[in-house]
Motif scaffolding. Structure first.
Motif, short mmCIF file in Angstrom:
data_model
loop_
_atom_site.label_atom_id
_atom_site.label_comp_id
_atom_site.label_asym_id
_atom_site.label_seq_id
_atom_site.Cartn_x
_atom_site.Cartn_y
_atom_site.Cartn_z
N ARG A 37 18.53 5.65 25.56
CA ARG A 37 18.11 5.75 24.15
C ARG A 37 19.11 5.05 23.23
N CYS A 38 20.41 5.16 23.54
CA CYS A 38 21.42 4.48 22.72
C CYS A 38 21.24 2.96 22.80
N ALA A 40 18.43 1.44 23.38
CA ALA A 40 17.20 1.14 22.61
C ALA A 40 17.52 1.11 21.11
N LEU A 41 18.38 2.02 20.66
CA LEU A 41 18.74 2.03 19.23
C LEU A 41 19.52 0.77 18.87
N GLN A 44 17.12 -2.00 18.50
CA GLN A 44 16.40 -1.88 17.23
C GLN A 44 17.28 -2.33 16.06
N GLU A 82 19.22 10.14 15.60
CA GLU A 82 18.47 8.87 15.57
C GLU A 82 17.82 8.53 16.91
N ILE A 83 18.51 8.85 18.02
CA ILE A 83 17.96 8.43 19.32
C ILE A 83 16.74 9.24 19.74
N SER A 85 14.06 9.67 17.67
CA SER A 85 12.95 9.34 16.77
C SER A 85 11.73 8.83 17.57
N GLU A 87 10.15 6.13 17.04
CA GLU A 87 10.29 4.68 17.28
C GLU A 87 11.09 4.45 18.56
N ILE A 88 12.15 5.22 18.74
CA ILE A 88 12.97 5.06 19.95
C ILE A 88 12.17 5.53 21.18
N ASN A 89 11.38 6.61 21.02
CA ASN A 89 10.50 7.03 22.13
C ASN A 89 9.61 5.87 22.57
N VAL A 92 12.13 2.96 24.28
CA VAL A 92 13.09 3.20 25.36
C VAL A 92 12.55 2.87 26.76
#
Ligand code: DC
Length: 214
Positions: A37-38, A40-41, A44, A82-83, A85, A87-89, A92
């Motif tokens: 997830r980190c 992916a953030l 983004q 944030e990870i 959210s 959007e991240i789902n 990821v």
């Protein structure tokens, strides 16, 4: 190394169960999903093309990701909220399918285990690929309906949208070429659909005590 691998699909209860197994056994807990997830953030934040495996792999190698029991830091900044959210789902599972990303994450996960002398490690490929010699491998699952209801209970949202997002993630995670989500041949399959967290934790701790004694 004393590694308890807990793999399974989204919403099966892995984090809650893994945290409690960690408390009961004294082994440290690592949430490998938070690591992906980190990344992916970071993808983004830098507006990188999520489908560009090399560019995303470079980000995975360059970023400093620190996962503590309940907190995640990306390049020194707390990103715990944030990870999670939507959007991240959505991003990821796309970035997690890239081999350069998985190579970087696996290396960090193995280093973490060496530094912490074992641990309770939760993810998708922990028993199959990252720690094939784990002393206990659990594949934790639950019916799609139960998983969607639990996610709504934890993070809110509308049941149909949450179900669709989980189904999409399950599909991407289990059909990717590199280390797809699947139970390892030597894992214990635990279905948490009709059981309490306490029952599931007690079962896993009992398995661990048996194998740990040798
Ligand atoms: O456990 P989670 O929902 O936070 O995981 C987020 C995503 O990260 C998941 O959809 C797939 C990916 N992941 C993975 O590919 N391998 C892991 N070991 C852990 C997570």
């Amino acid at each position: 190394m004393r590694v308890i691998a807990i793999d399974g699909p989204a919403g099966a209860g892995k984090s809650t169960v893994a945290r409690q197994v960690s408390t009961a056994t004294g082994l440290r807990y690592l949430d490998t999903g938070a690591m992906y997830r980190c990344v992916a953030l970071a993808v983004q934040q830098t507006s990188t093309d999520v489908h560009d495996a090399d560019a995303v792999g470079q980000i995975a190698r360059d970023v400093a990701v620190v996962i503590e029991r309940d907190a995640a830091k990306l390049n020194g900044v707390d990103v715990t909220t944030e990870i999670r959210s939507s959007e991240i789902n959505g991003l990821v599972s796309i970035i997690a399918a890239h081999t350069p990303v998985r190579d970087a994450m696996r290396e960090q996960q193995r280093r973490w285990i060496r530094d912490h002398n074992g641990g309770v490690v939760e993810g998708r490929d922990i028993g199959t690929v990252v720690f094939p010699d784990a002393i206990l491998k659990v594949f934790l699952t639950a019916s799609p309906e139960v998983r969607a209801e639990r996610r709504v209970g934890q993070t809110g949202g509308e049941i149909q949208a949450v179900s669709a997002s989980i189904a999409e993630r399950d599909h991407l995670d289990s059909t990717r070429i590199d280390s797809p989500l699947k139970p390892s041949d030597d894992s214990v399959i635990v279905d948490s659909s009709d059981r309490t967290i306490e029952e599931v934790v007690a079962e896993i701790v009992a398995y661990f005590e048996r194998v740990d004694r040798g």
